[in-house]
Design a protein around this motif. Structure first.
Motif, PDB file in Angstrom:
ATOM      1  N   SER A  43       1.390 -30.634 -32.690  1.00 23.00           N
ATOM      2  CA  SER A  43       2.451 -30.144 -32.144  1.00 23.00           C
ATOM      3  C   SER A  43       3.196 -31.245 -31.306  1.00 23.00           C
ATOM      4  CB  SER A  43       2.106 -29.102 -31.295  1.00 23.00           C
ATOM      5  OG  SER A  43       1.480 -27.740 -31.921  1.00 23.00           O
ATOM      6  N   ASP A  44       4.579 -31.110 -31.085  1.00 23.53           N
ATOM      7  CA  ASP A  44       5.302 -31.838 -30.195  1.00 23.53           C
ATOM      8  C   ASP A  44       4.771 -31.331 -28.741  1.00 23.53           C
ATOM      9  OD1 ASP A  44       6.607 -33.212 -31.899  1.00 23.53           O
ATOM     10  OD2 ASP A  44       8.185 -31.921 -32.087  1.00 23.53           O
ATOM     11  N   VAL A  45       4.465 -31.964 -27.728  1.00 22.93           N
ATOM     12  CA  VAL A  45       3.913 -31.340 -26.537  1.00 22.93           C
ATOM     13  C   VAL A  45       5.035 -32.027 -25.440  1.00 22.93           C
ATOM     14  CG1 VAL A  45       2.172 -31.578 -24.653  1.00 22.93           C
ATOM     15  CG2 VAL A  45       1.649 -31.571 -27.272  1.00 22.93           C
ATOM     16  N   THR A  46       5.480 -31.177 -24.523  1.00 24.17           N
ATOM     17  CA  THR A  46       6.313 -31.440 -23.355  1.00 24.17           C
ATOM     18  C   THR A  46       5.685 -31.346 -22.289  1.00 24.17           C
ATOM     19  OG1 THR A  46       8.307 -31.316 -24.917  1.00 24.17           O
ATOM     20  CG2 THR A  46       8.593 -31.420 -22.619  1.00 24.17           C
ATOM     21  N   ILE A  47       5.739 -31.861 -21.197  1.00 26.58           N
ATOM     22  CA  ILE A  47       5.027 -31.794 -19.751  1.00 26.58           C
ATOM     23  C   ILE A  47       6.196 -32.196 -18.892  1.00 26.58           C
ATOM     24  CG2 ILE A  47       3.212 -32.040 -18.113  1.00 26.58           C
ATOM     25  CD1 ILE A  47       1.266 -32.766 -20.169  1.00 26.58           C
ATOM     26  N   ALA A  62       4.608 -36.068 -25.914  1.00 26.44           N
ATOM     27  CA  ALA A  62       3.931 -36.532 -26.883  1.00 26.44           C
ATOM     28  C   ALA A  62       4.490 -35.699 -28.498  1.00 26.44           C
ATOM     29  CB  ALA A  62       2.423 -36.154 -26.837  1.00 26.44           C
ATOM     30  N   ALA A  63       4.413 -36.809 -29.556  1.00 24.56           N
ATOM     31  CA  ALA A  63       5.210 -36.321 -30.749  1.00 24.56           C
ATOM     32  C   ALA A  63       3.924 -35.571 -31.572  1.00 24.56           C
ATOM     33  CB  ALA A  63       5.548 -37.478 -31.423  1.00 24.56           C
ATOM     34  N   ALA A  64       4.161 -34.743 -32.465  1.00 27.77           N
ATOM     35  CA  ALA A  64       2.987 -34.007 -33.303  1.00 27.77           C
ATOM     36  C   ALA A  64       2.428 -34.876 -34.091  1.00 27.77           C
ATOM     37  CB  ALA A  64       3.824 -32.842 -34.102  1.00 27.77           C
ATOM     38  N   GLY A  65       1.084 -34.805 -34.047  1.00 30.13           N
ATOM     39  CA  GLY A  65       0.278 -35.657 -34.937  1.00 30.13           C
ATOM     40  C   GLY A  65      -0.066 -37.155 -34.107  1.00 30.13           C
ATOM     41  N   GLY A  66       0.620 -37.445 -33.104  1.00 31.51           N
ATOM     42  CA  GLY A  66       0.554 -38.706 -32.342  1.00 31.51           C
ATOM     43  C   GLY A  66      -0.471 -38.367 -31.321  1.00 31.51           C
ATOM     44  N   ALA A  67      -0.658 -39.564 -30.610  1.00 28.92           N
ATOM     45  CA  ALA A  67      -1.730 -39.316 -29.333  1.00 28.92           C
ATOM     46  C   ALA A  67      -1.144 -38.396 -28.308  1.00 28.92           C
ATOM     47  CB  ALA A  67      -1.604 -40.664 -28.597  1.00 28.92           C
ATOM     48  N   GLY A  68      -1.839 -37.050 -28.053  1.00 28.79           N
ATOM     49  CA  GLY A  68      -1.616 -36.108 -27.220  1.00 28.79           C
ATOM     50  C   GLY A  68      -0.829 -34.849 -27.892  1.00 28.79           C
ATOM     51  N   GLY A  69      -0.458 -35.206 -29.294  1.00 34.27           N
ATOM     52  CA  GLY A  69       0.009 -33.944 -30.257  1.00 34.27           C
ATOM     53  C   GLY A  69      -0.831 -33.834 -31.314  1.00 34.27           C
ATOM     54  N   GLN A  70      -2.173 -33.953 -31.117  1.00 35.44           N
ATOM     55  CA  GLN A  70      -3.142 -33.538 -32.367  1.00 35.44           C
ATOM     56  C   GLN A  70      -3.593 -32.386 -32.395  1.00 35.44           C
ATOM     57  OE1 GLN A  70      -5.556 -37.016 -32.623  1.00 35.44           O
ATOM     58  NE2 GLN A  70      -3.763 -38.255 -33.748  1.00 35.44           N
ATOM     59  N   ALA A  71      -4.049 -31.608 -33.178  1.00 34.11           N
ATOM     60  CA  ALA A  71      -4.915 -30.556 -33.251  1.00 34.11           C
ATOM     61  C   ALA A  71      -6.179 -30.889 -32.544  1.00 34.11           C
ATOM     62  CB  ALA A  71      -4.997 -29.900 -34.695  1.00 34.11           C
ATOM     63  N   ASP A  75      -5.314 -35.498 -24.282  1.00 34.58           N
ATOM     64  CA  ASP A  75      -5.140 -35.693 -22.743  1.00 34.58           C
ATOM     65  C   ASP A  75      -3.819 -36.331 -22.709  1.00 34.58           C
ATOM     66  OD1 ASP A  75      -7.915 -35.513 -22.310  1.00 34.58           O
ATOM     67  OD2 ASP A  75      -8.149 -37.382 -23.202  1.00 34.58           O
ATOM     68  N   LEU A  76      -2.881 -36.169 -21.676  1.00 30.80           N
ATOM     69  CA  LEU A  76      -1.861 -36.875 -21.361  1.00 30.80           C
ATOM     70  C   LEU A  76      -2.027 -37.204 -19.932  1.00 30.80           C
ATOM     71  CD1 LEU A  76       1.146 -35.452 -23.148  1.00 30.80           C
ATOM     72  CD2 LEU A  76       0.327 -37.345 -23.516  1.00 30.80           C
ATOM     73  N   PRO A  77      -1.779 -38.547 -19.627  1.00 29.12           N
ATOM     74  CA  PRO A  77      -2.116 -38.863 -18.214  1.00 29.12           C
ATOM     75  C   PRO A  77      -0.498 -38.775 -17.323  1.00 29.12           C
ATOM     76  CG  PRO A  77      -1.874 -40.898 -19.446  1.00 29.12           C
ATOM     77  CD  PRO A  77      -1.808 -39.664 -20.395  1.00 29.12           C
ATOM     78  N   TRP A  78      -0.777 -38.630 -15.903  1.00 29.86           N
ATOM     79  CA  TRP A  78       0.426 -38.722 -15.295  1.00 29.86           C
ATOM     80  C   TRP A  78       0.122 -39.634 -14.020  1.00 29.86           C
ATOM     81  CZ3 TRP A  78       1.892 -34.956 -10.682  1.00 29.86           C
ATOM     82  CH2 TRP A  78       2.927 -35.392 -10.110  1.00 29.86           C
ATOM     83  N   TYR A  93       2.684 -29.387  -6.736  1.00 24.53           N
ATOM     84  CA  TYR A  93       3.714 -29.577  -7.926  1.00 24.53           C
ATOM     85  C   TYR A  93       3.517 -28.537  -9.015  1.00 24.53           C
ATOM     86  CZ  TYR A  93       5.256 -33.740  -5.499  1.00 24.53           C
ATOM     87  OH  TYR A  93       5.789 -34.549  -4.542  1.00 24.53           O
ATOM     88  N   LEU A  94       4.365 -28.252  -9.804  1.00 22.45           N
ATOM     89  CA  LEU A  94       4.175 -27.414 -11.019  1.00 22.45           C
ATOM     90  C   LEU A  94       4.129 -28.218 -12.239  1.00 22.45           C
ATOM     91  CD1 LEU A  94       5.894 -24.142  -9.708  1.00 22.45           C
ATOM     92  CD2 LEU A  94       3.487 -24.654  -9.686  1.00 22.45           C
ATOM     93  N   ALA A  95       3.386 -28.142 -13.043  1.00 23.64           N
ATOM     94  CA  ALA A  95       3.377 -28.909 -14.469  1.00 23.64           C
ATOM     95  C   ALA A  95       3.682 -27.657 -15.425  1.00 23.64           C
ATOM     96  CB  ALA A  95       2.194 -29.529 -14.695  1.00 23.64           C
ATOM     97  N   VAL A  96       4.762 -27.846 -16.405  1.00 25.24           N
ATOM     98  CA  VAL A  96       4.966 -26.762 -17.302  1.00 25.24           C
ATOM     99  C   VAL A  96       4.940 -27.698 -18.567  1.00 25.24           C
ATOM    100  CG1 VAL A  96       6.862 -25.292 -18.422  1.00 25.24           C
ATOM    101  CG2 VAL A  96       6.949 -25.740 -15.815  1.00 25.24           C
ATOM    102  N   ILE A  97       3.649 -27.058 -19.193  1.00 31.21           N
ATOM    103  CA  ILE A  97       3.270 -27.662 -20.423  1.00 31.21           C
ATOM    104  C   ILE A  97       3.565 -26.763 -21.712  1.00 31.21           C
ATOM    105  CG2 ILE A  97       1.147 -28.419 -21.920  1.00 31.21           C
ATOM    106  CD1 ILE A  97       0.746 -27.900 -18.197  1.00 31.21           C
ATOM    107  N   GLU A  98       4.528 -27.484 -22.700  1.00 29.54           N
ATOM    108  CA  GLU A  98       4.813 -26.574 -23.824  1.00 29.54           C
ATOM    109  C   GLU A  98       4.652 -27.262 -25.012  1.00 29.54           C
ATOM    110  OE1 GLU A  98       9.089 -24.915 -23.235  1.00 29.54           O
ATOM    111  OE2 GLU A  98       9.128 -26.852 -21.708  1.00 29.54           O
ATOM    112  N   ALA A  99       4.009 -26.320 -25.888  1.00 32.34           N
ATOM    113  CA  ALA A  99       3.429 -26.890 -27.245  1.00 32.34           C
ATOM    114  C   ALA A  99       3.050 -25.610 -27.950  1.00 32.34           C
ATOM    115  CB  ALA A  99       1.997 -27.799 -26.972  1.00 32.34           C
TER     116      ALA A  99
END
Length: 112
Positions: A43-47, A62-71, A75-78, A93-99
């Motif tokens: 899945s595409d992931v947006t934080i 993170a793009a679907a199938g790439g680092a951070g977007g795989q089934a 992890d995604l660093p900040w 802070y509030l992190a909104v994670i969508e996927a």
């Protein structure tokens, strides 16, 4: 005849689960934090990171199938910086994670 099932309770977050970050809180002078989550499918992931006044501080994807977007587990660093590369102020802070059609809001603490 059509049978309709009624689900009681919270709606399932089919595409996204197990959202956390470590360390939390974190000291942005000594490094960042990693958002950990599990995806049921690529899945595409947006934080998006927001301050408590609702202002968007940073966003990463993170793009679907790439680092951070795989089934599976991801992890995604900040690094604790805003979109201009400046270290954010200490606070909550509030992190909104969508996927995968799901959205999770997660609290993140920054200390100095």
């Amino acid at each position: 005849t059509t049978v309709t099932k009624l689900q009681v309770g919270a709606l399932p977050k089919d595409g996204l689960s197990g959202v956390s970050n470590y360390p939390n809180p974190f000291d942005s002078r000594k490094g960042g934090t990693k958002f950990n989550y599990t995806l049921s499918a690529d899945s595409d992931v947006t934080i998006k990171i927001f301050n408590l006044f609702g202002g968007k501080v940073a966003e990463f994807k993170a793009a679907a199938g790439g680092a951070g977007g795989q089934a599976g587990s991801n992890d995604l660093p900040w690094d604790g910086t805003d979109s201009a590369g400046r270290r954010v102020a200490k606070g909550m802070y509030l992190a909104v994670i969508e996927a995968g059609g799901a959205k999770v809001v997660h609290k993140v603490g920054v200390i100095h």
